[in-house]
Scaffold this motif. Sequence first.
Motif, PDB file in Angstrom:
ATOM      1  N   ILE A  90       0.837  -1.208   0.000  1.00 15.34           N
ATOM      2  CA  ILE A  90       0.000   0.000   0.000  1.00 15.34           C
ATOM      3  C   ILE A  90       0.869   1.254   0.000  1.00 15.34           C
ATOM      4  N   ASP A  91       1.994   1.205   0.708  1.00 14.45           N
ATOM      5  CA  ASP A  91       2.873   2.370   0.790  1.00 14.45           C
ATOM      6  C   ASP A  91       3.651   2.600  -0.501  1.00 14.45           C
ATOM      7  N   GLN A  92       3.633   1.650  -1.407  1.00 13.44           N
ATOM      8  CA  GLN A  92       4.369   1.793  -2.663  1.00 13.44           C
ATOM      9  C   GLN A  92       3.565   2.517  -3.739  1.00 13.44           C
ATOM     10  N   ILE A  93       2.279   2.779  -3.479  1.00 18.82           N
ATOM     11  CA  ILE A  93       1.432   3.445  -4.479  1.00 18.82           C
ATOM     12  C   ILE A  93       1.527   4.950  -4.274  1.00 18.82           C
ATOM     13  N   PRO A  94       2.041   5.699  -5.246  1.00 21.32           N
ATOM     14  CA  PRO A  94       2.146   7.156  -5.092  1.00 21.32           C
ATOM     15  C   PRO A  94       0.799   7.841  -5.286  1.00 21.32           C
ATOM     16  N   GLU A  95       0.715   9.045  -4.785  1.00 23.00           N
ATOM     17  CA  GLU A  95      -0.507   9.829  -4.917  1.00 23.00           C
ATOM     18  C   GLU A  95      -0.574  10.477  -6.298  1.00 23.00           C
ATOM     19  N   ILE A 102      -5.370   9.649 -13.575  1.00 22.67           N
ATOM     20  CA  ILE A 102      -6.369  10.316 -12.743  1.00 22.67           C
ATOM     21  C   ILE A 102      -5.721  11.524 -12.066  1.00 22.67           C
ATOM     22  N   CYS A 103      -6.554  12.473 -11.678  1.00 17.28           N
ATOM     23  CA  CYS A 103      -6.089  13.609 -10.891  1.00 17.28           C
ATOM     24  C   CYS A 103      -7.247  14.106 -10.035  1.00 17.28           C
ATOM     25  N   LYS A 104      -6.925  14.948  -9.074  1.00 16.47           N
ATOM     26  CA  LYS A 104      -7.936  15.488  -8.163  1.00 16.47           C
ATOM     27  C   LYS A 104      -7.916  17.011  -8.246  1.00 16.47           C
ATOM     28  N   ILE A 105      -9.106  17.607  -8.279  1.00 16.17           N
ATOM     29  CA  ILE A 105      -9.250  19.061  -8.315  1.00 16.17           C
ATOM     30  C   ILE A 105     -10.075  19.486  -7.112  1.00 16.17           C
ATOM     31  N   VAL A 106      -9.505  20.368  -6.299  1.00 15.72           N
ATOM     32  CA  VAL A 106     -10.190  20.876  -5.113  1.00 15.72           C
ATOM     33  C   VAL A 106     -10.983  22.112  -5.523  1.00 15.72           C
ATOM     34  N   SER A 137     -14.786   9.601   2.822  1.00 11.02           N
ATOM     35  CA  SER A 137     -13.889   9.669   1.654  1.00 11.02           C
ATOM     36  C   SER A 137     -13.984   8.418   0.800  1.00 11.02           C
ATOM     37  N   LYS A 138     -13.373   8.497  -0.375  1.00 11.29           N
ATOM     38  CA  LYS A 138     -13.224   7.351  -1.275  1.00 11.29           C
ATOM     39  C   LYS A 138     -11.753   7.197  -1.623  1.00 11.29           C
ATOM     40  N   THR A 139     -11.326   5.962  -1.763  1.00 13.08           N
ATOM     41  CA  THR A 139      -9.988   5.672  -2.276  1.00 13.08           C
ATOM     42  C   THR A 139     -10.113   5.249  -3.731  1.00 13.08           C
ATOM     43  N   TRP A 140      -9.338   5.905  -4.602  1.00 11.57           N
ATOM     44  CA  TRP A 140      -9.311   5.598  -6.033  1.00 11.57           C
ATOM     45  C   TRP A 140      -7.940   5.027  -6.395  1.00 11.57           C
ATOM     46  N   TYR A 141      -7.937   4.079  -7.349  1.00 12.35           N
ATOM     47  CA  TYR A 141      -6.702   3.621  -7.986  1.00 12.35           C
ATOM     48  C   TYR A 141      -6.819   3.917  -9.479  1.00 12.35           C
ATOM     49  N   ARG A 143      -2.852   6.666  -6.628  1.00 11.77           N
ATOM     50  CA  ARG A 143      -3.957   6.689  -5.679  1.00 11.77           C
ATOM     51  C   ARG A 143      -4.481   8.113  -5.526  1.00 11.77           C
ATOM     52  N   ALA A 144      -5.796   8.208  -5.312  1.00 14.79           N
ATOM     53  CA  ALA A 144      -6.423   9.480  -4.958  1.00 14.79           C
ATOM     54  C   ALA A 144      -7.352   9.239  -3.778  1.00 14.79           C
ATOM     55  N   ILE A 145      -7.275  10.099  -2.776  1.00 14.16           N
ATOM     56  CA  ILE A 145      -8.210  10.071  -1.650  1.00 14.16           C
ATOM     57  C   ILE A 145      -9.153  11.246  -1.854  1.00 14.16           C
ATOM     58  N   GLN A 146     -10.384  10.943  -2.262  1.00  9.55           N
ATOM     59  CA  GLN A 146     -11.354  11.987  -2.597  1.00  9.55           C
ATOM     60  C   GLN A 146     -12.222  12.311  -1.388  1.00  9.55           C
ATOM     61  N   LYS A 147     -12.292  13.598  -1.065  1.00  6.87           N
ATOM     62  CA  LYS A 147     -13.092  14.089   0.050  1.00  6.87           C
ATOM     63  C   LYS A 147     -14.218  14.971  -0.474  1.00  6.87           C
ATOM     64  N   PRO A 148     -15.216  15.282   0.368  1.00  6.38           N
ATOM     65  CA  PRO A 148     -16.309  16.154  -0.081  1.00  6.38           C
ATOM     66  C   PRO A 148     -15.778  17.485  -0.617  1.00  6.38           C
ATOM     67  N   GLY A 149     -16.381  17.953  -1.708  1.00 11.82           N
ATOM     68  CA  GLY A 149     -15.969  19.200  -2.330  1.00 11.82           C
ATOM     69  C   GLY A 149     -14.845  19.040  -3.335  1.00 11.82           C
ATOM     70  N   GLU A 150     -14.484  17.800  -3.675  1.00 12.68           N
ATOM     71  CA  GLU A 150     -13.377  17.554  -4.603  1.00 12.68           C
ATOM     72  C   GLU A 150     -13.858  16.801  -5.840  1.00 12.68           C
ATOM     73  N   PHE A 151     -13.259  17.132  -6.976  1.00 13.12           N
ATOM     74  CA  PHE A 151     -13.516  16.445  -8.238  1.00 13.12           C
ATOM     75  C   PHE A 151     -12.380  15.462  -8.510  1.00 13.12           C
ATOM     76  N   VAL A 152     -12.721  14.310  -9.066  1.00 15.69           N
ATOM     77  CA  VAL A 152     -11.725  13.375  -9.593  1.00 15.69           C
ATOM     78  C   VAL A 152     -11.948  13.252 -11.090  1.00 15.69           C
ATOM     79  N   ILE A 153     -10.883  13.460 -11.865  1.00 11.83           N
ATOM     80  CA  ILE A 153     -10.937  13.365 -13.317  1.00 11.83           C
ATOM     81  C   ILE A 153     -10.204  12.101 -13.748  1.00 11.83           C
TER      82      ILE A 153
END
Length: 647
Positions: free
Chosen positions: A54-59, A89-93, A267-271, A328-338
Amino acid sequence: MIMAGNEEAALKPVSCGARLRRSRDASLREEVSMRDPFLKHRVKKFDLSSLDWIDQIPECPVFSPSVEEFEDPFIYLSKIAPVAAKYGICKIVSPICASVPVGTVLTKEQGGLKFTTRVQPLRLSEWSMDDKFAFFMSGRKYTFRDFEKIANKGFVRRYSSAACLPARYMEEEFWHEIAFGKMESVEYACDIDGSAFSSSPNDQLGRSKWNLKKLSRLSKSILRLLRTAIPGVTDPMLYIGMLFSMFAWHVEDHYLYSINYHHCGASKTWYGIPGKAAPDFEKVVREHVYDHEILSGEGETAAFDILLGKTTMFPPNILLHHHVPVYRAIQKPGEFVITFPRAYHSGFSHGFNCGEAVNFAVGEWFPLGAIASQRYALLKRIPLLPYEELLCKEATLLDHEFSTPSYKDMTTSTGDTHIQHCMKVPFVQLMRLQHCVRWSLMKMGARMHYKADTDATVLCSICKRDCYVAHVMCNCRVDAICLCHEDADDSDCEVFRVKRRSGVTPERRHTEDSTITTFTGNQVLKRLKKIHADDRQQQKLVEVSCGTIDPVHTHHSRHCLDFISGNEDDSVHPTKLKMLHQLDANVMEDEFASSQKHNGCNYLSPSVELGPKRLRILGPSFPRGNHELEISCSFQEDSDLASHHAQ
């Protein structure tokens, strides 16, 4: 592996919103010969005894635009794409927040939304003939508040707390539960028609262009050209989850982009997998996840066919072991995942939450859309989008821009030039293929017709490819045939193979022409096979350099054929194809590849998967005498589409 609903696109409509739904009882009857879907067992191919990987997956990249940058989503996405596309994938706040709570929107503005969940078994699968997931089990019906209560109650029962727990801890908990836990199943409400963006004029986020209800109709959106709305693609869908509800590994339909907004909750965890690594991802799944006997074919499409079911879930450590990049992306409320085109992704929820997703496309999508359409045709799957229609309409609009006096001022930026190249290359390839195959069929004596009242999308009866520009009608069958498809029953047959005679006198040709007029389609075929068998050594081989779509095979083409073009309002006028004669496709591909390199994009170049190939066509020589095979064609201006573009 886990049977899972897809977070953004599970069971997307095959055509205009019609979705496949099966009841739990029917699903269980279908799987009686398989392992108990809720019975956990150790799966040797997935070693989860250690979770250090799990620690080997970069954000993935995280972007925080200002209010000014956030004004137009497509302008901002084009700005970050050269960096973000490398990760898949990417995350936009979001810099602005919704002022109307999602619960209020769904209970009041939506008139008391009710939905039915799907049951997801929490276990790994062998993915063999007697242990695979191929069904979706229907759960219970809920209101938004009822499901929230059930989901929160289950979370408190497990962790004796209602607070959010660390994402790293929840990730370990999820994979441990999948492999060794006692939970049998969870419920997931996915593919719910509707939106949680408020319609109130006081809601700042709802008024913005990032409201997913508006996204597909913005001026830079390719999907605005669709004649009908498609739920989940042009119109958003809701996804309401609980602890460990998941969305399986999948790629978006037609390799489209997707955008997911997290309205509220845990939150959600994305791969995510970069689009350039998609072939490596499919190879690992084919060789190390699926047992060989469940693959319906060989090669690249074997695993792709099963992955389209959106039921395959497995831990990312097997991808890391085979050097497939995962982010990996950790998506929280108010955030977009593309998610970017051809980027496989999966994930799970940390508790009760509500998200919303929709697809979109911009000009850079066209080369990958062509690859997706080709793969659908090889699998004979009904396409969700009329790719050919979107390409031709966008080319027509671009031609109108060419003709405007201010065109030079409109295309000064490098990004605009790159997007135009991404559209021009597949369009030139399509037109070259059309000209090539039309020539061969007209030489066979086919008649060309222009049909101005075609409203519905015409699909090839063999490969299901959409036929917007032209399709073939044959005496031997009722349904239309596309000009480019694979025929598994005659894989050695080249494109429209016919005979050409080089030593025939004019008198002899005239006699034969008068005879052909009385033959049926089958008789013409037999006659073509028999005439001058001893002259085969003298046949002249004509090689036509066609577009970059793979060579096609059909044995139906040797019958009497008719052409029928696309509809009236959306046809491409001959004068508007002048750029076709000014552009060489090979040069365009080089420019496209260089522009990709310049912009930092990691999409596969069309020259790789759609490289130019040569179609070997033995062209016949038929005189243009008076007989029953006549050619007629007419075109009309595309004024309606032009006026729509001006608006």
